[in-house]
Scaffold this motif. Structure first.
Motif, PDB file in Angstrom:
ATOM      1  N   VAL A 444       0.830  -1.205   0.000  1.00 11.88           N
ATOM      2  CA  VAL A 444       0.000   0.000   0.000  1.00 11.88           C
ATOM      3  C   VAL A 444       0.862   1.250   0.000  1.00 11.88           C
ATOM      4  CG1 VAL A 444      -1.591   1.386   1.389  1.00 11.88           C
ATOM      5  CG2 VAL A 444      -2.049  -1.045   1.032  1.00 11.88           C
ATOM      6  N   VAL A 445       1.834   1.305   0.899  1.00 14.28           N
ATOM      7  CA  VAL A 445       2.700   2.488   0.985  1.00 14.28           C
ATOM      8  C   VAL A 445       3.415   2.717  -0.338  1.00 14.28           C
ATOM      9  CG1 VAL A 445       4.732   3.462   2.121  1.00 14.28           C
ATOM     10  CG2 VAL A 445       2.967   2.315   3.487  1.00 14.28           C
ATOM     11  N   GLU A 446       3.939   1.656  -0.924  1.00 13.62           N
ATOM     12  CA  GLU A 446       4.657   1.780  -2.194  1.00 13.62           C
ATOM     13  C   GLU A 446       3.731   2.267  -3.305  1.00 13.62           C
ATOM     14  OE1 GLU A 446       7.101  -1.064  -5.383  1.00 13.62           O
ATOM     15  OE2 GLU A 446       6.513  -1.850  -3.415  1.00 13.62           O
ATOM     16  N   ASN A 447       2.537   1.704  -3.412  1.00 15.69           N
ATOM     17  CA  ASN A 447       1.636   2.060  -4.501  1.00 15.69           C
ATOM     18  C   ASN A 447       1.080   3.476  -4.360  1.00 15.69           C
ATOM     19  OD1 ASN A 447       2.037  -0.399  -5.714  1.00 15.69           O
ATOM     20  ND2 ASN A 447       0.195  -1.342  -4.873  1.00 15.69           N
ATOM     21  N   VAL A 448       0.798   3.896  -3.146  1.00 17.51           N
ATOM     22  CA  VAL A 448       0.310   5.266  -2.956  1.00 17.51           C
ATOM     23  C   VAL A 448       1.406   6.277  -3.272  1.00 17.51           C
ATOM     24  CG1 VAL A 448      -0.499   6.932  -1.226  1.00 17.51           C
ATOM     25  CG2 VAL A 448      -1.512   4.643  -1.327  1.00 17.51           C
ATOM     26  N   LEU A 455       1.210  12.051  -9.918  1.00 20.58           N
ATOM     27  CA  LEU A 455       0.431  13.281  -9.846  1.00 20.58           C
ATOM     28  C   LEU A 455       1.302  14.519  -9.688  1.00 20.58           C
ATOM     29  CD1 LEU A 455      -2.455  12.132  -7.441  1.00 20.58           C
ATOM     30  CD2 LEU A 455      -2.642  12.545  -9.902  1.00 20.58           C
ATOM     31  N   GLY A 456       2.549  14.302  -9.302  1.00 23.71           N
ATOM     32  CA  GLY A 456       3.444  15.423  -9.080  1.00 23.71           C
ATOM     33  C   GLY A 456       3.102  16.219  -7.838  1.00 23.71           C
ATOM     34  N   VAL A 457       2.627  15.528  -6.797  1.00 20.50           N
ATOM     35  CA  VAL A 457       2.242  16.216  -5.563  1.00 20.50           C
ATOM     36  C   VAL A 457       3.121  15.742  -4.409  1.00 20.50           C
ATOM     37  CG1 VAL A 457      -0.150  16.434  -6.315  1.00 20.50           C
ATOM     38  CG2 VAL A 457       0.504  14.477  -4.892  1.00 20.50           C
ATOM     39  N   THR A 458       3.217  16.570  -3.404  1.00 18.14           N
ATOM     40  CA  THR A 458       3.842  16.169  -2.154  1.00 18.14           C
ATOM     41  C   THR A 458       2.773  15.523  -1.290  1.00 18.14           C
ATOM     42  OG1 THR A 458       5.380  18.026  -2.273  1.00 18.14           O
ATOM     43  CG2 THR A 458       5.113  16.965  -0.129  1.00 18.14           C
ATOM     44  N   GLY A 459       3.002  14.293  -0.872  1.00 17.95           N
ATOM     45  CA  GLY A 459       1.973  13.578  -0.130  1.00 17.95           C
ATOM     46  C   GLY A 459       2.533  12.746   1.005  1.00 17.95           C
ATOM     47  N   TRP A 460       1.645  12.306   1.870  1.00 20.78           N
ATOM     48  CA  TRP A 460       2.009  11.549   3.068  1.00 20.78           C
ATOM     49  C   TRP A 460       1.085  10.359   3.178  1.00 20.78           C
ATOM     50  CZ3 TRP A 460       6.240  12.078   5.905  1.00 20.78           C
ATOM     51  CH2 TRP A 460       6.313  11.552   7.198  1.00 20.78           C
ATOM     52  N   ILE A 461       1.608   9.223   3.578  1.00 16.89           N
ATOM     53  CA  ILE A 461       0.802   8.037   3.842  1.00 16.89           C
ATOM     54  C   ILE A 461       1.289   7.444   5.149  1.00 16.89           C
ATOM     55  CG2 ILE A 461       2.304   6.680   2.298  1.00 16.89           C
ATOM     56  CD1 ILE A 461      -1.368   5.818   2.829  1.00 16.89           C
ATOM     57  N   ARG A 493      -7.503   8.830  -7.623  1.00 20.60           N
ATOM     58  CA  ARG A 493      -6.294   8.075  -7.957  1.00 20.60           C
ATOM     59  C   ARG A 493      -5.698   7.434  -6.708  1.00 20.60           C
ATOM     60  NH1 ARG A 493      -3.071   9.696 -12.168  1.00 20.60           N
ATOM     61  NH2 ARG A 493      -1.701   7.997 -11.433  1.00 20.60           N
ATOM     62  N   VAL A 494      -5.634   8.194  -5.633  1.00 21.46           N
ATOM     63  CA  VAL A 494      -5.077   7.663  -4.384  1.00 21.46           C
ATOM     64  C   VAL A 494      -5.987   6.574  -3.822  1.00 21.46           C
ATOM     65  CG1 VAL A 494      -4.338   8.220  -2.041  1.00 21.46           C
ATOM     66  CG2 VAL A 494      -3.945   9.857  -3.887  1.00 21.46           C
ATOM     67  N   LYS A 495      -7.288   6.837  -3.833  1.00 21.18           N
ATOM     68  CA  LYS A 495      -8.250   5.872  -3.291  1.00 21.18           C
ATOM     69  C   LYS A 495      -8.210   4.563  -4.076  1.00 21.18           C
ATOM     70  CE  LYS A 495     -11.858   5.069  -0.526  1.00 21.18           C
ATOM     71  NZ  LYS A 495     -11.802   5.124   0.936  1.00 21.18           N
ATOM     72  N   GLU A 496      -8.093   4.652  -5.384  1.00 18.41           N
ATOM     73  CA  GLU A 496      -8.020   3.440  -6.210  1.00 18.41           C
ATOM     74  C   GLU A 496      -6.771   2.629  -5.881  1.00 18.41           C
ATOM     75  OE1 GLU A 496      -8.202   5.047 -10.099  1.00 18.41           O
ATOM     76  OE2 GLU A 496     -10.344   5.501  -9.983  1.00 18.41           O
ATOM     77  N   ALA A 497      -5.655   3.314  -5.640  1.00 13.23           N
ATOM     78  CA  ALA A 497      -4.429   2.602  -5.280  1.00 13.23           C
ATOM     79  C   ALA A 497      -4.601   1.873  -3.953  1.00 13.23           C
ATOM     80  CB  ALA A 497      -3.261   3.580  -5.204  1.00 13.23           C
TER      81      ALA A 497
END
Length: 556
Positions: A444-448, A455-461, A493-497
């Motif tokens: 999950v962490v890898e795919n998100v 997406l070219g965004v800064t994100g956190w999981i 996109r995130v939810k699908e991952a």
């Protein structure tokens, strides 16, 4: 209007309560690093209700009159604010659509029944006048279980159970309580507590969710390790359906065919309006203790939780955060209170752990709860302490756990705080066998993160184990990112991952947040084609004209 409590229309909780960062010195730098947002800048102001341009009610004078006859003139509402409050739940998609004034379909009327007879009258009226009924509890749902379908042309009535909020009876010999379905969590525990009882069900939404909502979404609580999820707690129920009232008697066990009780659990209003639930209750424990621990890695923490789940100890809470959630937790702590990296005790402990070879960036915070008599709690602490030590963990004492206990229902306020500043955040959770848990987590962490990169965004999981069972556990993921002008597309996109990885890695698409519309596209992958046919068959039998919350769980 009845005195029923509602959350603010544009976010979580009540007006005047919000998250503040000014007393949390590490938080701005953490958010900047995690999602690329400068939270010290002034936030956007949410729209006012007048700016939403709420569609006018689609309802005839005849139906207005019959709704008044059913519940009384003071218990029917048509004003814009009440209708907007009852349009969506509190998922990220819901809040984004509300803030964008995206209201393709709004309930035409809100009714507040005060008894099962009132509900019966409403369900009968729905059949006679071809209305759509959507049961409403606290409005905390995050799976898309509440909104009317955009294409719905029939009159839509939101049935708010908030007036039906009483503990009716407690059978002290059996530990069974008859309770009206519209009671909010705090009110339920207060009423039970006056008689010396507790239900022990404390979901994150506890403050703003109801007993009927918990049953309808198959909820779990923070203390499910000890008390069980709502599927174990709810022993009997009454459900008003188009052709009659389903009565599930609260017997200890039965072999009388497929379980009608199980059919109602997680049914999201599609099988009727739940008016009453008989729940298993317990005497308030003599002692309640929450302790904090630290593990050298998330994998070590999961291994310890697995061993605890099969040991002679039965804690009320077994929770362990991964290193990313641990970093977030430390960043939200006030400078002058509790355990933190910057405190004297914390700094000394961290130096000691570094000398032992710990990589502090991988350290994982854990909370474990104990309940019962003094000797029982001491015995369980000993068993758990030995297991934690065997897996390299160390005890942190009561301090961090007390702070966790105090703010355990406040996390959703952080999501609103980020939304005001251009950040999107939400949660997804799953359950899987112990053998598949850590591989699922890493996938999950890898795919998100791949999606964030695309997406070219800064994100956190980040993630925590929230509930342990003998064969496996629940992993609860929180994700956040700085969104652009099309946040819902990014969210999808995130939810699908997340959801796709859950299924591929051997988990379920939802452990305790229901199906709604958010998860229905994966339902067949989760329960099989034949399983979907069975679910649809039950719905079609109970509600052949699809007047009860249509389009949830399945698309029909």
């Amino acid at each position: 209007m009845p005195a029923v409590k509602h959350m603010k229309w544009w976010g979580w909780g009540v007006e005047g309560v919000s998250f503040h960062w000014e007393d949390k010195p590490a938080f701005p730098a953490f958010v900047s690093r995690a999602v690329g947002i400068d939270i010290t800048q002034p936030p956007e102001s949410p729209k006012t209700i007048e700016q939403l341009h709420v569609p006018a009610p689609r309802i005839s004078d005849e139906v207005r009159g019959r709704l008044t006859d059913a519940v009384g003139a003071t218990n029917v509402a048509y004003d814009d604010l009440d209708r907007v409050v009852h349009t969506y739940g509190k998922s990220l998609r819901d809040l984004l659509r509300l803030r964008a004034a995206d209201l393709p379909r709004v309930p035409d009327a809100i009714v507040y029944p005060g008894s099962e007879d009132d509900v019966r009258a409403l369900v009968d009226l729905a059949g006679e006048a071809d209305l759509v009924l959507i049961p409403f509890g606290g409005g905390s749902n995050i799976s898309g279980s509440l909104h009317p379908l955009a294409e719905e042309e029939r009159t839509v009535v939101s049935v708010d159970l908030g007036r039906m909020d009483q503990v009716l009876e407690v059978d002290e010999d059996s530990g069974l309580a008859r309770v009206q379905a519209g009671v909010l969590g705090p009110d339920l525990e207060t009423q039970l507590g006056r008689r010396g009882w507790t239900m022990g069900h404390f979901p994150d939404s506890f403050t703003h969710s109801t007993l009927g909502g918990w049953v309808a979404t198959r909820s779990s609580g923070m203390q499910s390790d000890k008390y069980g999820d709502i599927a174990r707690i709810a022993r009997g129920m009454r459900v008003v359906q188009p052709s009659g009232t389903l009565v599930v008697r609260p017997v200890p066990s039965t072999s009388t065919g497929p379980s009608t009780r199980e059919m109602v659990l997680g049914s999201e209003g599609r099988l009727g309006v739940i008016t009453e639930v008989t729940v298993q209750v317990h005497r308030i424990p003599e002692n309640r203790l929450m302790l904090a621990y630290l593990f050298p890695s998330f994998e070590a923490g999961l291994a310890a939780m697995q061993e605890i789940s099969t040991s002679d100890a039965h804690p009320s809470v077994t929770r362990v955060s991964d290193q990313y959630e641990t970093q977030m937790s430390l960043a939200t702590r006030k400078a002058s209170k509790g355990f933190s990296v910057s405190s004297t005790v914390g700094a000394q402990l961290f130096k000691h752990l570094e000398r032992r070879g710990w990589d502090l960036d991988q350290a994982c915070l854990s909370f474990i709860g104990y309940e019962g008599g003094r000797a029982h709690v001491a015995h369980e602490k000993g068993i758990v302490g030995a297991i934690i030590k065997a897996h390299g963990g160390v005890g942190l004492g009561k301090g961090p756990a007390v702070l966790y206990d105090q703010k355990k229902f406040d996390t959703p306020y952080i999501r609103d705080f980020l939304l005001d500043r251009g950040g999107a955040a939400d949660v997804s959770e799953t359950a899987a066998p112990w053998s598949k848990l850590f591989p699922l987590y890493t996938a999950v962490v890898e795919n998100v993160r791949k999606v964030y990169a695309d997406l070219g965004v800064t994100g956190w999981i980040m993630c925590h184990l929230s509930h342990s069972e003998h064969s496996g556990a629940c992993l609860y993921f929180t994700f956040a990112f700085a969104h652009d002008d099309n946040p819902i597309a990014q969210y999808d996109r995130v939810k699908e991952a997340l959801q796709g990885t859950f299924i591929e890695a051997g988990g379920t698409l939802s452990h305790h947040h229901a199906v709604g519309t958010e998860h229905s596209r994966w339902l067949e992958d989760d329960i099989s084609t034949q399983g979907v046919l069975m679910v649809q068959g039950v719905i079609d039998t109970v509600d052949p004209t699809h007047q009860l919350n249509p389009g949830k769980i399945t698309s029909v």
